[in-house]
Design an enzyme around this catalytic site. Sequence first.
Site, mmCIF file in Angstrom:
data_model
loop_
_atom_site.group_PDB
_atom_site.id
_atom_site.type_symbol
_atom_site.label_atom_id
_atom_site.label_comp_id
_atom_site.label_asym_id
_atom_site.label_seq_id
_atom_site.Cartn_x
_atom_site.Cartn_y
_atom_site.Cartn_z
ATOM 1 N N THR A 9 0.825 -1.087 -0.094
ATOM 2 C CA THR A 9 0.013 0.277 -0.260
ATOM 3 C C THR A 9 1.142 1.058 -0.011
ATOM 4 O O THR A 9 0.238 2.315 -0.271
ATOM 5 C CB THR A 9 -0.767 -0.166 1.377
ATOM 6 N N VAL A 12 6.556 2.874 -3.433
ATOM 7 C CA VAL A 12 7.341 2.116 -4.083
ATOM 8 C C VAL A 12 6.232 0.001 -4.324
ATOM 9 O O VAL A 12 6.463 -0.156 -5.129
ATOM 10 C CB VAL A 12 8.546 1.692 -3.260
ATOM 11 N N ARG A 97 21.472 -5.217 3.954
ATOM 12 C CA ARG A 97 22.403 -4.683 3.167
ATOM 13 C C ARG A 97 23.524 -5.003 2.790
ATOM 14 O O ARG A 97 24.363 -5.633 2.241
ATOM 15 C CB ARG A 97 21.720 -3.088 2.477
ATOM 16 N N CYS A 126 18.452 3.341 -3.994
ATOM 17 C CA CYS A 126 17.917 4.096 -5.259
ATOM 18 C C CYS A 126 19.056 4.285 -6.279
ATOM 19 O O CYS A 126 19.112 4.448 -7.421
ATOM 20 C CB CYS A 126 16.667 4.820 -4.824
ATOM 21 N N GLN A 153 18.139 14.362 -5.646
ATOM 22 C CA GLN A 153 16.974 13.183 -5.234
ATOM 23 C C GLN A 153 15.646 13.719 -5.589
ATOM 24 O O GLN A 153 15.389 14.255 -4.230
ATOM 25 C CB GLN A 153 16.836 12.319 -3.777
ATOM 26 N N LYS A 205 24.922 5.234 2.676
ATOM 27 C CA LYS A 205 25.138 3.943 1.770
ATOM 28 C C LYS A 205 25.771 3.797 0.298
ATOM 29 O O LYS A 205 26.088 3.092 -0.610
ATOM 30 C CB LYS A 205 23.295 4.186 1.042
ATOM 31 N N ARG A 227 18.250 17.064 -1.907
ATOM 32 C CA ARG A 227 17.089 17.349 -2.251
ATOM 33 C C ARG A 227 16.110 18.056 -3.206
ATOM 34 O O ARG A 227 16.441 19.143 -2.046
ATOM 35 C CB ARG A 227 16.011 16.283 -0.279
ATOM 36 N N HIS A 234 15.764 10.442 -9.593
ATOM 37 C CA HIS A 234 17.247 11.006 -9.171
ATOM 38 C C HIS A 234 18.484 11.421 -10.269
ATOM 39 O O HIS A 234 18.051 10.677 -11.532
ATOM 40 C CB HIS A 234 17.628 9.761 -8.335
ATOM 41 N N ASN A 307 13.690 6.529 -10.020
ATOM 42 C CA ASN A 307 14.042 5.666 -7.892
ATOM 43 C C ASN A 307 13.390 4.770 -7.864
ATOM 44 O O ASN A 307 13.143 3.893 -6.971
ATOM 45 C CB ASN A 307 14.518 6.551 -7.066
HETATM 46 C C1 2RA Z 1 15.824 8.082 -1.123
HETATM 47 N N1 2RA Z 1 17.224 6.470 -1.354
HETATM 48 O O1 2RA Z 1 15.636 8.927 -1.406
HETATM 49 C C2 2RA Z 1 16.336 7.641 -0.559
HETATM 50 C C3 2RA Z 1 15.052 6.173 -0.191
HETATM 51 N N2 2RA Z 1 14.912 5.128 -0.178
HETATM 52 O O2 2RA Z 1 15.422 9.405 0.540
#
Ligand code: 2RA
Length: 330
Positions: A9, A12, A97, A126, A153, A205, A227, A234, A307
């Site tokens: 729900t 993704v 991971r 992503c 992103q 990451k 962001r 992205h 993404n």
């Molecule tokens: C983000 N990569 O863009 C993270 C989400 N998995 O916030």
Amino acid sequence: MRVAVVGATGLVGSVMLRVLEERNFPVDELIVAASEKSVGKTVKFKDAEVKVCSVADAVKQKPAVAIFSAGSAASKEWAPKFAEVGTTVIDNSSCWRMYPEIPLVVPEVNAGVLTPNHKIIANPNCSTIQLVVAINPIHLKYRIKRIVVSTYQSVTGTGVKAVNQLFAERQGHEADMAYPHPIDLNCFPHGGTFLDNGYTTEEQKLIDETRKIIGDQSIMVSPTVVRIPVIGGHSESVNLEFESEFDINEVNEILRMAPGVVVQDNPSTNHYPMPRFAEGKDDVFVGRIRRDVSQPRSLNLWVVSDNLRKGAATNAIQIAEYLNAKGWLR
Ligand code: 2RA
């Protein structure tokens, strides 16, 4: 095949359902599991309404594969329980991971690490997925020494609340804040949470996952995650320093032949990747391919991908397709 989608729900999870349909994955029976508050709701799959069940009920049905996008806590609790009943779990959270025994897979790069004994498989972050799809083919030829990457992103990476914040701000409405700052007409160098070393979890990451997937812990990675107020995907500005000299024409040829890559690179016609046009596609788009004039054996790239698709749902389902083609999903 009995297939479970855990977290269906969410943003993704709903894309996972669409991609399973689009790629005609052999789903004979779909189990849709989510948190207790969603139990009883329905989601659409192949023109049918499927009722959401609890994760505990999903485990009891012993699906062949369970594709997770339900956050790390849910994966930590439930992935081992699915594995115990013989289900293969492909998990989109960051939970597993970096466990040495858990494969972290981008099929175009390292599907060969998978075996029929792996019952929990991690889907990378992503921003990592699109990066390694673009750079691994060049790495195989010239061996990457250092990566400097700045990401731009999409708010979809944060989730529905962030998308709603962006559009509420854009329409001048009071926004329910997903971020500590306004995002419309703004950007900020902050993804995930800050660590003691001044980097963020999103940046860490990129360092850890890139090295694990490419299989070279000596690669130096200097990431900055930003962001920005877009929703299509992205974008990443990538600078690569190689161990050996390269030929720019050969680099272009390698990228044009690379699995999962589409080169969009014609400055004379303003043709280069953009998230607005990557949205809804599964490719990793690469452009602005050019030698770095500031230092030897170095290359600049611009990498864009949706993404929610290749960065999450599609990559996870491609892993399931690989396992199924091997006959490893019972
Ligand atoms: C983000 N990569 O863009 C993270 C989400 N998995 O916030």
